[in-house]
Write a protein that holds these residues in place. Structure first.
Motif, PDB file in Angstrom:
ATOM      1  N   ARG A 297     -20.476  10.472 -13.001  1.00  7.17           N
ATOM      2  CA  ARG A 297     -21.099  11.516 -13.822  1.00  7.17           C
ATOM      3  C   ARG A 297     -22.608  11.296 -13.897  1.00  7.17           C
ATOM      4  O   ARG A 297     -23.393  12.233 -13.791  1.00  7.17           O
ATOM      5  CB  ARG A 297     -20.470  11.538 -15.226  1.00  7.17           C
ATOM      6  CG  ARG A 297     -21.137  12.510 -16.183  1.00  7.17           C
ATOM      7  CD  ARG A 297     -21.125  13.933 -15.586  1.00  7.17           C
ATOM      8  NE  ARG A 297     -22.053  14.789 -16.261  1.00  7.17           N
ATOM      9  CZ  ARG A 297     -21.712  15.746 -17.110  1.00  7.17           C
ATOM     10  NH1 ARG A 297     -20.439  15.951 -17.390  1.00  7.17           N
ATOM     11  NH2 ARG A 297     -22.615  16.492 -17.669  1.00  7.17           N
ATOM     12  N   ASP A 298     -23.027  10.032 -14.057  1.00 10.07           N
ATOM     13  CA  ASP A 298     -24.450   9.716 -14.073  1.00 10.07           C
ATOM     14  C   ASP A 298     -25.092  10.106 -12.744  1.00 10.07           C
ATOM     15  O   ASP A 298     -26.170  10.712 -12.722  1.00 10.07           O
ATOM     16  CB  ASP A 298     -24.650   8.225 -14.357  1.00 10.07           C
ATOM     17  CG  ASP A 298     -26.113   7.829 -14.372  1.00 10.07           C
ATOM     18  OD1 ASP A 298     -26.914   8.486 -15.072  1.00 10.07           O
ATOM     19  OD2 ASP A 298     -26.459   6.834 -13.686  1.00 10.07           O
TER      20      ASP A 298
ATOM     21  N   ASP B 170     -25.422  13.871 -12.637  1.00 13.64           N
ATOM     22  CA  ASP B 170     -26.525  14.322 -13.489  1.00 13.64           C
ATOM     23  C   ASP B 170     -27.877  14.038 -12.837  1.00 13.64           C
ATOM     24  O   ASP B 170     -28.771  14.884 -12.830  1.00 13.64           O
ATOM     25  CB  ASP B 170     -26.462  13.661 -14.867  1.00 13.64           C
ATOM     26  CG  ASP B 170     -25.292  14.145 -15.706  1.00 13.64           C
ATOM     27  OD1 ASP B 170     -24.684  15.197 -15.383  1.00 13.64           O
ATOM     28  OD2 ASP B 170     -24.964  13.450 -16.694  1.00 13.64           O
ATOM     29  N   ARG B 171     -28.033  12.855 -12.270  1.00 10.25           N
ATOM     30  CA  ARG B 171     -29.282  12.475 -11.617  1.00 10.25           C
ATOM     31  C   ARG B 171     -29.575  13.353 -10.392  1.00 10.25           C
ATOM     32  O   ARG B 171     -30.735  13.574 -10.044  1.00 10.25           O
ATOM     33  CB  ARG B 171     -29.233  11.017 -11.175  1.00 10.25           C
ATOM     34  CG  ARG B 171     -29.334  10.013 -12.296  1.00 10.25           C
ATOM     35  CD  ARG B 171     -29.048   8.608 -11.743  1.00 10.25           C
ATOM     36  NE  ARG B 171     -29.193   7.573 -12.714  1.00 10.25           N
ATOM     37  CZ  ARG B 171     -30.282   6.807 -12.854  1.00 10.25           C
ATOM     38  NH1 ARG B 171     -31.322   6.981 -12.075  1.00 10.25           N
ATOM     39  NH2 ARG B 171     -30.310   5.868 -13.768  1.00 10.25           N
TER      40      ARG B 171
ATOM     41  N   TYR C  28     -17.110  17.791 -10.408  1.00 13.21           N
ATOM     42  CA  TYR C  28     -18.081  18.013 -11.482  1.00 13.21           C
ATOM     43  C   TYR C  28     -18.862  19.303 -11.244  1.00 13.21           C
ATOM     44  O   TYR C  28     -19.270  19.975 -12.181  1.00 13.21           O
ATOM     45  CB  TYR C  28     -19.062  16.843 -11.597  1.00 13.21           C
ATOM     46  CG  TYR C  28     -18.577  15.722 -12.473  1.00 13.21           C
ATOM     47  CD1 TYR C  28     -18.193  15.947 -13.798  1.00 13.21           C
ATOM     48  CD2 TYR C  28     -18.507  14.428 -11.994  1.00 13.21           C
ATOM     49  CE1 TYR C  28     -17.753  14.921 -14.608  1.00 13.21           C
ATOM     50  CE2 TYR C  28     -18.069  13.381 -12.798  1.00 13.21           C
ATOM     51  CZ  TYR C  28     -17.697  13.641 -14.103  1.00 13.21           C
ATOM     52  OH  TYR C  28     -17.254  12.621 -14.904  1.00 13.21           O
TER      53      TYR C  28
ATOM     54  N   LEU D  45     -18.092  19.674 -18.593  1.00 12.87           N
ATOM     55  CA  LEU D  45     -19.543  19.829 -18.582  1.00 12.87           C
ATOM     56  C   LEU D  45     -19.970  20.724 -19.738  1.00 12.87           C
ATOM     57  O   LEU D  45     -19.247  21.668 -20.083  1.00 12.87           O
ATOM     58  CB  LEU D  45     -20.005  20.441 -17.262  1.00 12.87           C
ATOM     59  CG  LEU D  45     -19.809  19.556 -16.033  1.00 12.87           C
ATOM     60  CD1 LEU D  45     -20.172  20.332 -14.773  1.00 12.87           C
ATOM     61  CD2 LEU D  45     -20.636  18.309 -16.126  1.00 12.87           C
TER      62      LEU D  45
END
Length: 158
Positions: free
Chosen positions: A87-88, A91-92, A119, A157
């Motif tokens: 998930r990180d 997001d990045r 995701y 999300l």
């Protein structure tokens, strides 16, 4: 229009070019690179901003990175940590050059990219086929990796 333009973000980091080897463009336009660590050293002009490394033994690079204990042909040793790390990475990927790599760049890396695709909105039951079409034909090598992609409990999300 890519995802960075859509959200009005530009932090000066050049995003991955879709023409680069291993770069996968998710349906939203976010780009990540899958790579085999066995391919050797990355040159300075090809370095990511962040790397997520999926290996049995600790792995570090000269850029910001995170290591997950993920044995070859298996699923992550600590699945909840892997889901959080993926998930990180997802997001990045909106504003950074994110790379995901394992020894061969197929099974574990393909599994991780399939989770990123989930995701990004790809349905769980379609994520393996999607990553095999978008990244590598042999990605997500084992039945338990395919099951992990389908059944991983991803947080919704916002």
């Amino acid at each position: 229009m890519d995802a960075r333009e859509a959200f009005g973000e530009d932090d000066g980091v050049e995003s991955w070019s879709p023409a680069r080897s291993g770069v996968v463009v998710l349906p939203s336009g976010r780009a990540v690179r899958g790579r085999a660590l066995s391919d050797g050293v990355v040159g300075d002009g090809d370095a990511p901003s962040f790397g997520l490394y999926l290996t049995s033994r600790p792995h570090q690079e000269r850029w910001e990175s995170r290591w997950l204990m993920w044995p070859d042909f298996r699923i992550p040793r600590f699945p909840s940590d892997a889901i959080a790390a993926l998930r990180d990475a997802y997001d990045r990927s909106l504003t950074e050059r994110v790379e995901i790599a394992c020894a061969g760049g197929r099974g574990r890396t393909g599994t991780a990219i399939a989770i990123l695709a989930r995701y990004d909105g790809v349905p769980a039951e379609a994520a393996v086929a999607w990553v095999r079409a978008a990244y590598r034909r042999g990605a997500v090598e084992t039945p338990w990796q395919r099951r992990f992609v389908r059944e991983a409990p991803l947080a919704r999300l916002p």
